[in-house]
Motif scaffolding. Structure first.
Motif, short mmCIF file in Angstrom:
data_model
loop_
_atom_site.label_atom_id
_atom_site.label_comp_id
_atom_site.label_asym_id
_atom_site.label_seq_id
_atom_site.Cartn_x
_atom_site.Cartn_y
_atom_site.Cartn_z
N ARG A 141 0.83 -1.20 0.00
CA ARG A 141 0.00 0.00 0.00
C ARG A 141 0.87 1.25 0.00
NH1 ARG A 141 -4.88 -1.19 2.71
NH2 ARG A 141 -5.49 0.98 2.30
N THR A 142 0.31 2.34 -0.50
CA THR A 142 0.97 3.64 -0.34
C THR A 142 0.85 4.06 1.12
OG1 THR A 142 0.51 4.32 -2.61
CG2 THR A 142 0.91 6.07 -1.00
N LEU A 143 1.96 4.53 1.69
CA LEU A 143 1.98 4.86 3.11
C LEU A 143 2.20 6.35 3.32
CD1 LEU A 143 4.15 1.93 4.54
CD2 LEU A 143 1.66 2.12 4.46
N SER A 144 1.65 6.84 4.41
CA SER A 144 1.85 8.21 4.87
C SER A 144 2.86 8.16 6.01
CB SER A 144 0.52 8.80 5.34
OG SER A 144 0.69 10.10 5.83
N LEU A 145 3.95 8.95 5.91
CA LEU A 145 5.06 8.81 6.86
C LEU A 145 5.48 10.15 7.44
CD1 LEU A 145 5.89 6.85 4.10
CD2 LEU A 145 7.25 5.86 5.94
N ALA A 146 6.10 10.07 8.61
CA ALA A 146 6.74 11.22 9.24
C ALA A 146 7.94 10.70 10.03
CB ALA A 146 5.78 11.97 10.15
N VAL A 147 8.95 11.56 10.21
CA VAL A 147 10.15 11.19 10.95
C VAL A 147 10.31 12.14 12.13
CG1 VAL A 147 12.65 10.85 10.85
CG2 VAL A 147 11.24 10.37 8.83
N LEU A 148 10.38 11.58 13.33
CA LEU A 148 10.66 12.36 14.53
C LEU A 148 12.13 12.20 14.90
CD1 LEU A 148 7.59 11.67 16.88
CD2 LEU A 148 7.84 13.35 15.05
N LEU A 166 10.92 15.36 9.51
CA LEU A 166 10.42 15.27 8.13
C LEU A 166 8.94 14.87 8.17
CD1 LEU A 166 13.36 13.23 6.53
CD2 LEU A 166 12.89 15.66 6.18
N PRO A 167 8.11 15.50 7.33
CA PRO A 167 8.39 16.72 6.56
C PRO A 167 8.37 17.92 7.50
CG PRO A 167 6.11 16.11 6.27
CD PRO A 167 6.72 15.03 7.12
N ARG A 168 8.95 19.00 7.08
CA ARG A 168 9.08 20.15 7.97
C ARG A 168 7.78 20.93 8.11
NH1 ARG A 168 14.31 20.52 9.28
NH2 ARG A 168 15.86 19.62 7.86
N ASP A 169 7.01 21.05 7.03
CA ASP A 169 5.85 21.93 7.05
C ASP A 169 4.52 21.19 6.96
OD1 ASP A 169 7.51 24.21 7.15
OD2 ASP A 169 7.83 24.06 4.98
N ARG A 192 -1.41 13.14 12.42
CA ARG A 192 -0.64 14.27 12.92
C ARG A 192 0.17 13.85 14.15
NH1 ARG A 192 -5.91 17.74 13.56
NH2 ARG A 192 -6.54 15.62 14.13
N PHE A 193 1.35 14.46 14.31
CA PHE A 193 2.29 14.01 15.33
C PHE A 193 2.69 15.12 16.29
CE2 PHE A 193 2.68 11.29 11.67
CZ PHE A 193 2.73 10.02 12.21
N ARG A 194 2.08 16.31 16.19
CA ARG A 194 2.52 17.45 17.00
C ARG A 194 2.37 17.19 18.50
NH1 ARG A 194 5.87 20.37 13.87
NH2 ARG A 194 4.91 20.85 11.85
N TRP A 195 1.44 16.31 18.87
CA TRP A 195 1.25 16.01 20.30
C TRP A 195 2.53 15.45 20.93
CZ3 TRP A 195 -2.80 14.33 16.92
CH2 TRP A 195 -4.02 15.01 17.08
N LEU A 196 3.36 14.79 20.11
CA LEU A 196 4.52 14.08 20.64
C LEU A 196 5.74 14.98 20.83
CD1 LEU A 196 4.35 10.75 18.59
CD2 LEU A 196 3.30 11.29 20.79
N GLU A 197 5.72 16.17 20.28
CA GLU A 197 6.90 17.02 20.34
C GLU A 197 7.15 17.54 21.76
OE1 GLU A 197 7.83 18.94 16.15
OE2 GLU A 197 5.94 19.72 16.96
N LEU A 198 8.44 17.62 22.11
CA LEU A 198 8.86 18.11 23.42
C LEU A 198 10.00 19.11 23.23
CD1 LEU A 198 9.08 14.77 25.47
CD2 LEU A 198 7.41 16.60 25.83
N PRO A 199 10.07 20.14 24.08
CA PRO A 199 11.22 21.05 24.02
C PRO A 199 12.42 20.39 24.69
CG PRO A 199 9.81 21.66 25.84
CD PRO A 199 9.12 20.51 25.13
#
Length: 687
Positions: free
Chosen positions: A554-561, A573-576, A618-625
């Motif tokens: 299948r075609t996959l939707s990906l992001a890299v943390l 990735l991706p940045r925007d 969406r992955f913004r919940w996982l971001e930490l400073p």
């Protein structure tokens, strides 16, 4: 001679678990303590080989000495002819060598103490040389002998000469054990001492001439020890596989796991991986997953692989069906099922089950599932499971089949142990209760803990469970009420970081399992060269190439943390956009630069974690400073699928009461892959 892989159906195995050690004392007063998990590990590995790989009993030999934990235990419960003594070990190797036929896969597994002694072979290693060894259970007897590296090299060489396709797994360490404070339940499988005492030097393996000739032929020039990182002592270095629990400067640990008991960290994750029975599993992929999983608990224990990373495990794992569990009673009115399995099968509360109709032609195909269930009331051999989801209109009847798709859920809440005495104890206890936010809480007296805190010297220090200071934990905090609140805020941050790192899909039958492969190659690597081992060594500022391959249909939707050494989590990735797409069978590559290290840090691990899904996520919940920086405002996004619900729970200001990596985690439509980078700052560097 390089044997042709024959598959696990021809596997022969010698499995050793040395847990109980008779009273012993080295000349300096140190001793080899009994290990609660070593013999249990050996039995678990033997059960996997016997039951899951269907290896006949006459091809499997187990030597074990069980430490029961009972005070003043006098001897192992096993018959003495099965104890891992020097004589029994050599005898088992000799019998195995005589039985091996050309092409047989052979597994040598050892769980127990690794030891070091003044060399018995100064003509091979210089007068002050060291022999590394496997430590027999009766080493307290002055007449007992270590199984030394010179002898082990000869025994393994004989197996290879007979045509064995050899795999050696050592869940022990040789650099020595800890003298610092370990959390309760954490032990090291080795000693930080050299046995200088007199020992018998006569060998049952061979004459000094035979042993010396083999060692000179195999050993790397100048080596004075086993050398698990180079395999310099292995026979025909390209042929055998060596999987060791840790690097030479590290320690192999055992600890208690929920619903599992005591066991070696390497062995726990080894069996967790092998139970997936992926026929395409290679030693390289096995190593990479072990490194990632072991580092979730002990960052300073790095499993090591020596040998051909692209070789199939045990010559090729069989494509077997997961053992089916019978549904004895279907109580649909109360949405529960009585299943014929329980604690005897090591099933725990929260174990995830997929339900199939009676006589289903395959219990590997997710399309054939009738529903999902979660073990709620585990009994000895029968358990009640709660029905969590159903698919279609077909009812679940008595006689349906259940299959485990994920082990019991892991706790999100992290335990913290307070070590020492003083008024700071009450300060931290109060701060944990008020500010732990559900992510951290104080550990009970005998409870395993992921973090330790000490107030020694008038300042707070956060320690890992093995007693080592957590790196890059920010400016020192003096003991005090306000500082205790800041300390707990740091612990919450560390707990959330660890959970993000640990997220993966535990559904063993997900069609996306192992279908996303991420590799990193330093700039200038030879095209077509084998992938770098994990962690990939890089200097700060080095360019490297990240490649992600979609091996699914299948075609996959990906992001890299990017999980950074300063405890920051950022979407790389991706940045925007939320994600990028990779079509089936395709790959994408990026050229990136190794990030900087925190001030004062000269070497650290940096993680790239790839998430792949069938639907946009969406992955913004996982971001930490970075640790110590003000928390970012919580995401106002509303989660639209179960995976986003998990991410939102992790990003919330307060963790929900049911603090588990929950049953919503298993699913067919997502997977992860992780690559570790070992970043190093050049001497005098400023990056």
């Amino acid at each position: 001679m390089t044997a042709t892989p024959a598959g696990a159906d021809r596997l022969r195995a010698l499995i050793v678990g040395s847990g109980f050690y008779f009273p012993n004392q080295l000349p300096d007063g140190s001793s080899f303590r009994s290990l609660l998990g070593a013999a249990a590990d050996a039995e678990r590995v033997a059960a996997f080989v016997r039951d899951r790989l269907v290896v006949p009993a006459d091809r499997l030999v187990v030597l074990s000495a069980t430490a029961t934990g009972v005070p003043d235990q006098a001897a192992p419960p096993e018959p003495s002819e099965r104890w891992p003594t020097y004589e029994n070990l050599v005898g088992a190797f000799t019998a195995l060598t005589a039985a091996v036929e050309l092409g047989d896969p052979v597994l040598i597994y050892y769980s127990g103490h690794g030891g070091r002694a003044r060399t018995a072979y100064p003509e091979l290693k210089e007068a002050d040389g060291i022999d590394e060894s496997l430590v027999p259970c009766n080493i307290g007897d002055p007449a007992a002998r270590y199984l030394r590296d010179v002898e082990l090299a000869c025994l393994l060489a004989r197996l290879v000469e007979r045509g064995a396709d050899l795999t050696v797994i050592l869940d022990s360490c040789h650099s020595g054990g800890a003298t610092r404070s370990m959390a309760p339940g954490v032990m090291v499988r080795g000693l930080a001492r050299i046995d200088e005492g007199p020992r018998p030097t006569a060998s049952l393996v061979g004459t000094r001439e035979q042993l010396g000739a083999t060692w000179r032929r195999l050993a790397t020039p100048g080596r004075r020890a086993i050398g698990v990182e180079t395999g310099g002592w292995l026979p025909d270095a390209a042929a055998p596989i060596l999987l060791a629990a840790c690097r030479e400067v590290e320690e192999a640990k055992e600890t208690a796991f929920d619903g599992y008991g005591h066991g070696g960290v390497l062995t726990f994750w080894l069996l967790d991986t092998l139970r997936r029975l992926d026929p395409g599993l290679t030693y390289g992929r096995l190593r990479d997953r072990l490194v990632a999983k072991v580092h979730t608990q002990f960052e300073n224990q790095t499993p090591v692989l020596v040998g051909e990373a692209d070789r199939p495990v045990f010559g090729g794992l069989p494509s077997l069906e997961e053992p089916a569990i019978l549904v004895l009673k279907s109580d649909l009115a109360n949405r529960r099922l009585l299943v014929e399995a329980g604690q005897a099968q090591e099933l725990t509360r929260g174990t995830q089950l997929a339900i199939y109709p009676p006589g289903a032609p395959s219990i590997r195909d997710p399309e054939g599932r009738l529903g999902l269930a979660e073990l709620a009331e585990p009994g000895a051999s029968e358990s009640w499971a709660s029905l969590t989801e159903t698919f279609g209109d077909r009812p679940i009847e008595d006689g349906a089949l259940a299959v485990v798709i994920a082990p019991g859920p892991r706790a999100l809440r992290r335990k913290v142990r307070l070590v020492g005495e003083g008024p700071w104890l009450a300060q931290v206890a109060t701060a944990l209760h008020a500010g732990g936010r559900g992510f951290v809480e104080r550990a009970a007296e005998a409870e395993p803990a992921e973090f330790q805190v000490t107030g020694a010297g008038g300042r707070f220090t956060i320690l890992a469970s093995d007693g080592t200071p957590v790196p890059n934990q920010g400016p020192p905090l003096p003991t005090g009420t306000a500082e205790a609140a800041e300390l707990v805020a740091r612990l919450v941050h560390l707990a959330r970081f660890r959970v993000v790192y640990q997220i993966d899909n535990p559904d063993l039958r997900s069609p996306l399992a192992n279908k996303v492969v991420a590799t990193v190659e330093p700039d200038g690597s030879t095209p077509g060269a084998p992938p770098s081992s994990s962690p990939v060594p890089l200097r700060v500022g080095d360019r490297f190439h990240l490649t992600i391959r979609n091996q699914s249909t299948r075609t996959l939707s990906l992001a890299v943390l990017n999980l950074q050494p300063n405890w920051r989590v950022v979407k790389l990735l991706p940045r925007d956009e939320d994600a990028f797409a990779i079509e089936s069978g395709r790959s994408r590559s990026w050229t990136l630069v190794a990030s900087s290290l925190p001030e004062g840090c000269h070497e650290a691990i940096d993680f790239l974690k790839v998430f792949a899904t069938l639907r946009p996520t969406r992955f913004r919940w996982l971001e930490l400073p970075p640790l110590g920086s003000p928390d970012r405002p919580g995401s106002r996004n509303i989660p639209h699928n179960p995976l986003e619900e998990l991410f939102a729970a992790l990003g919330a200001d307060q963790l929900a009461t049911r603090a588990l990596l929950p049953s919503l985690s298993p699913g067919r439509d997502w997977t992860t892959a992780t690559v570790e980078l070992r970043l190093r700052r050049d001497a005098g560097g400023t990056a």
